[in-house]
Design an enzyme around this catalytic site. Structure first.
Site, PDB file in Angstrom:
ATOM      1  N   ASP A  97      55.105  88.830 102.402  1.00  0.00           N
ATOM      2  CA  ASP A  97      53.717  89.218 102.149  1.00  0.00           C
ATOM      3  C   ASP A  97      53.088  89.603 103.484  1.00  0.00           C
ATOM      4  O   ASP A  97      52.365  88.825 104.104  1.00  0.00           O
ATOM      5  CB  ASP A  97      52.943  88.083 101.478  1.00  0.00           C
ATOM      6  CG  ASP A  97      51.596  88.556 100.924  1.00  0.00           C
ATOM      7  OD1 ASP A  97      51.254  89.738 101.112  1.00  0.00           O
ATOM      8  OD2 ASP A  97      50.890  87.734 100.319  1.00  0.00           O
ATOM      9  N   CYS A 100      49.460  88.807 104.754  1.00  0.00           N
ATOM     10  CA  CYS A 100      48.731  87.846 103.937  1.00  0.00           C
ATOM     11  C   CYS A 100      47.683  87.266 104.882  1.00  0.00           C
ATOM     12  O   CYS A 100      48.010  86.874 106.005  1.00  0.00           O
ATOM     13  CB  CYS A 100      49.670  86.750 103.445  1.00  0.00           C
ATOM     14  SG  CYS A 100      48.849  85.460 102.517  1.00  0.00           S
ATOM     15  N   ASN A 204      49.397  81.441  96.037  1.00  0.00           N
ATOM     16  CA  ASN A 204      48.323  80.701  96.708  1.00  0.00           C
ATOM     17  C   ASN A 204      47.106  81.565  97.016  1.00  0.00           C
ATOM     18  O   ASN A 204      46.210  81.148  97.737  1.00  0.00           O
ATOM     19  CB  ASN A 204      48.843  80.061  98.002  1.00  0.00           C
ATOM     20  CG  ASN A 204      49.323  81.093  99.014  1.00  0.00           C
ATOM     21  OD1 ASN A 204      49.477  82.269  98.702  1.00  0.00           O
ATOM     22  ND2 ASN A 204      49.566  80.636 100.229  1.00  0.00           N
ATOM     23  N   GLY A 377      41.902  75.744 102.658  1.00  0.00           N
ATOM     24  CA  GLY A 377      42.458  74.590 101.968  1.00  0.00           C
ATOM     25  C   GLY A 377      43.034  75.030 100.628  1.00  0.00           C
ATOM     26  O   GLY A 377      43.413  76.181 100.446  1.00  0.00           O
ATOM     27  N   SER A 378      43.081  74.099  99.669  1.00  0.00           N
ATOM     28  CA  SER A 378      43.637  74.416  98.357  1.00  0.00           C
ATOM     29  C   SER A 378      42.780  73.806  97.258  1.00  0.00           C
ATOM     30  O   SER A 378      42.912  72.615  96.972  1.00  0.00           O
ATOM     31  CB  SER A 378      45.067  73.900  98.239  1.00  0.00           C
ATOM     32  OG  SER A 378      45.576  74.126  96.935  1.00  0.00           O
ATOM     33  N   MET A 379      41.913  74.584  96.712  1.00  0.00           N
ATOM     34  CA  MET A 379      41.047  74.213  95.581  1.00  0.00           C
ATOM     35  C   MET A 379      40.207  72.970  95.845  1.00  0.00           C
ATOM     36  O   MET A 379      39.021  73.072  96.116  1.00  0.00           O
ATOM     37  CB  MET A 379      41.872  74.052  94.303  1.00  0.00           C
ATOM     38  CG  MET A 379      42.485  75.343  93.793  1.00  0.00           C
ATOM     39  SD  MET A 379      43.213  75.195  92.153  1.00  0.00           S
ATOM     40  CE  MET A 379      44.602  74.131  92.449  1.00  0.00           C
ATOM     41  N   SER A 383      38.247  73.613 103.694  1.00  0.00           N
ATOM     42  CA  SER A 383      38.727  74.674 104.568  1.00  0.00           C
ATOM     43  C   SER A 383      37.982  74.531 105.886  1.00  0.00           C
ATOM     44  O   SER A 383      36.943  73.878 105.964  1.00  0.00           O
ATOM     45  CB  SER A 383      38.465  76.050 103.954  1.00  0.00           C
ATOM     46  OG  SER A 383      39.168  76.216 102.731  1.00  0.00           O
ATOM     47  N   HIS A 402      47.923  78.209 109.815  1.00  0.00           N
ATOM     48  CA  HIS A 402      47.289  79.132 108.861  1.00  0.00           C
ATOM     49  C   HIS A 402      46.820  78.432 107.587  1.00  0.00           C
ATOM     50  O   HIS A 402      46.221  79.049 106.713  1.00  0.00           O
ATOM     51  CB  HIS A 402      48.228  80.278 108.505  1.00  0.00           C
ATOM     52  CG  HIS A 402      49.154  80.026 107.344  1.00  0.00           C
ATOM     53  ND1 HIS A 402      49.993  78.943 107.267  1.00  0.00           N
ATOM     54  CD2 HIS A 402      49.373  80.740 106.206  1.00  0.00           C
ATOM     55  CE1 HIS A 402      50.689  78.999 106.144  1.00  0.00           C
ATOM     56  NE2 HIS A 402      50.334  80.070 105.469  1.00  0.00           N
ATOM     57  N   LYS A 478      41.629  81.458  90.940  1.00  0.00           N
ATOM     58  CA  LYS A 478      43.008  81.488  91.424  1.00  0.00           C
ATOM     59  C   LYS A 478      43.732  82.741  90.946  1.00  0.00           C
ATOM     60  O   LYS A 478      43.472  83.258  89.872  1.00  0.00           O
ATOM     61  CB  LYS A 478      43.771  80.272  90.892  1.00  0.00           C
ATOM     62  CG  LYS A 478      43.340  78.951  91.487  1.00  0.00           C
ATOM     63  CD  LYS A 478      43.628  78.869  92.971  1.00  0.00           C
ATOM     64  CE  LYS A 478      45.111  78.969  93.264  1.00  0.00           C
ATOM     65  NZ  LYS A 478      45.392  78.903  94.723  1.00  0.00           N
TER      66      LYS A 478
END
Length: 479
Positions: A97, A100, A204, A377-379, A383, A402, A478
């Site tokens: 990717d 990204c 992600n 971050g993730s959901m 972040s 990252h 998402k």
């Protein structure tokens, strides 16, 4: 502890892979991890970091950031710099990717303006930006337009009405990596990229409405236009099928090139070519085209995000771009090595550029405080916004992590986690999640990642980038 017998702790949060770890290592490996994070370090990630150290022309050491985990060739979180005369370029050091990356929009809205409307707003964003595996855009570009996207990146989008000129000033490379050549991009890559420009994709990738929860450095935050309670929107996506196909095409080219130039590979996934070779120049031109596609993609998505907010509030909601950073890319940069300035090709695979104050590559508005660094971050997790430092220039060629870094594969997540349960738990915490299917939520659940606060503590503690602001999610769309 998996790393105890393999790594030497040389200072706080810095672990060394000695050159006698495996045959062929030209330099040591350095992995940046706290004592807590090293408990979960995969042996394969150590091996990959060591393998990178065997590549010709590598400078100082092969590096892995605190979000390190196993990748293709390079570990995710891998950084390596190569001398332009003796070194190589490797698609495995960039990734599939290409570019990204993450961009952050700051808004004039405060959290209290948004929280009562978060369900409607995330639905509006989900409707505005196509997402999911194989998603296709709301518009089509023809071959001539696609070539310009590959050549000029975000500038093409702005010149065609998707954003404003100021956006370009706040993108890494101004959203337009030089040296791109659409002629070096295969027909298959063009065919995959044409219908996907302006899409989020899957995995992600996400759109996230956030609140600035905490400011750590008031002066730098002010320069970035951030304040506590403010609403931001983070966009995380890349070059879609175009970038994936470019990498796929050139991995094959580099496998042949490695044999042609007599490069001994300790991992086939590190297939590469000397930077002076035609194969390397062709790959760089195609990779730059893929990077430009990604910047154009995020620029178009930003425009649709702004439209969605303005349409919902029935007025022009100002949403300025703080910055846009790339994760998967190789770039020619000047750095100091042993007291001498050298031209290097720096590979950052799942790693972020973090340049110090004073560097000409940093936008004028931020040059006194350093480059903004955006770590998602993730959901359900926070972040961070950080800033580049001089220490980072000295220690990591101006690089940092990252993200948090996975600790569970997608297949394992799907086996052990129920997306609808994650969605329910997040809703109880006041976080709304919208996704094409529950499996997309399970794959990216907060628990499949390392604790981002711990990861950020490492990079901030080492001084390779410094904390500026902590952002927390309000609503997430998402891919």
């Amino acid at each position: 502890m998996v790393a105890a017998d393999k790594l030497k702790k040389i200072s706080e949060d810095v672990w060394e892979i000695p050159t006698d770890y495996k045959p062929g290592m030209n330099v040591p490996g350095h992995i940046f991890l706290s004592d807590r994070l090293i408990e979960g370090l995969e042996s394969g990630a150590i091996d990959q970091t060591a393998n990178v150290a065997t590549l010709p022309g590598i400078q100082r050491y092969s590096m892995a950031m605190p979000d390190v985990h196993i990748g293709y060739g390079f570990p995710i979180g891998g950084v390596a710099a190569f001398d332009t005369e003796t070194g190589v370029i490797s698609p495995g050091g960039v990734g599939f990717d290409i570019n990204c990356g993450v961009r952050l929009l700051r808004s004039e809205l405060m959290a209290d303006d948004v929280k009562p409307h978060k369900v409607d707003l995330i639905n509006a964003l989900y409707e505005a930006v196509p997402s999911g595996l194989g998603s296709e855009s709301k518009f089509r570009v023809n071959d001539a337009q696609l070539a310009e996207v590959f050549r000029t990146g975000a500038r093409w989008a702005v010149e065609n009405g998707y954003g404003v000129k100021a956006d370009l000033e706040h993108c890494e490379e101004n959203g337009e990596m030089k040296g791109a050549d659409p002629a070096k991009v295969s027909k298959k890559a063009r065919d995959r990229g044409r219908p996907q420009l302006g899409t989020l994709g899957s995995g992600n990738h996400f759109l996230e409405i956030q609140k600035v929860e905490k400011i750590y450095d008031e002066a730098v935050a002010k320069a970035f236009g951030l304040k506590e309670g403010q609403v931001t929107v983070m966009i995380h996506c890349g070059s879609r099928g175009a970038g994936h196909q470019i990498c796929t095409d050139y991995v094959k080219t580099m496998e042949q090139a490695s044999r042609k130039y007599g490069i001994k590979l300790y991992d086939r996934q590190l297939a590469c070519a000397p930077l002076s070779s035609p194969e390397a120049k062709d790959y760089f031109a195609a990779m730059a085209a893929g990077a430009n596609y990604a910047w154009a993609n995020r620029q178009i998505i930003s425009h649709w995000v702004r439209e969605a907010f303005s349409k919902y509030y029935k007025r022009d909601v100002r949403m300025d771009l703080v910055y846009d950073v790339a994760h998967n890319v190789a770039k020619f940069e000047e750095h100091e090595v042993d007291g001498v300035k050298k031209a290097l090709c720096v590979h950052r695979k799942g790693a972020t550029r973090a340049f110090a104050p004073g560097r000409s590559e940093v936008p004028v508005a931020y040059r006194d405080v350093g480059q903004p660094v955006i770590i998602p971050g993730s959901m359900g997790s926070a972040s961070y916004v950080l800033a580049g430092t001089q220490r980072g220039m000295e220690l990591t060629f101006g690089s940092t992590c990252h993200g948090a870094g996975r600790v569970m594969s997608r297949s394992a997540a799907l086996k052990d986690i129920r997306g609808n349960e994650v969605k329910r738990q997040l809703l109880e915490r006041g976080i709304v999640v919208k996704a094409p299917k529950d499996a997309a939520i399970a794959e990216e659940a907060p628990e499949v990642y390392k604790e981002i606060d711990e990861v950020i503590a490492v990079v901030d503690g080492l001084g390779i980038s410094k904390k500026v602001a902590r952002l927390v999610p309000i609503a997430v769309a998402k891919g």
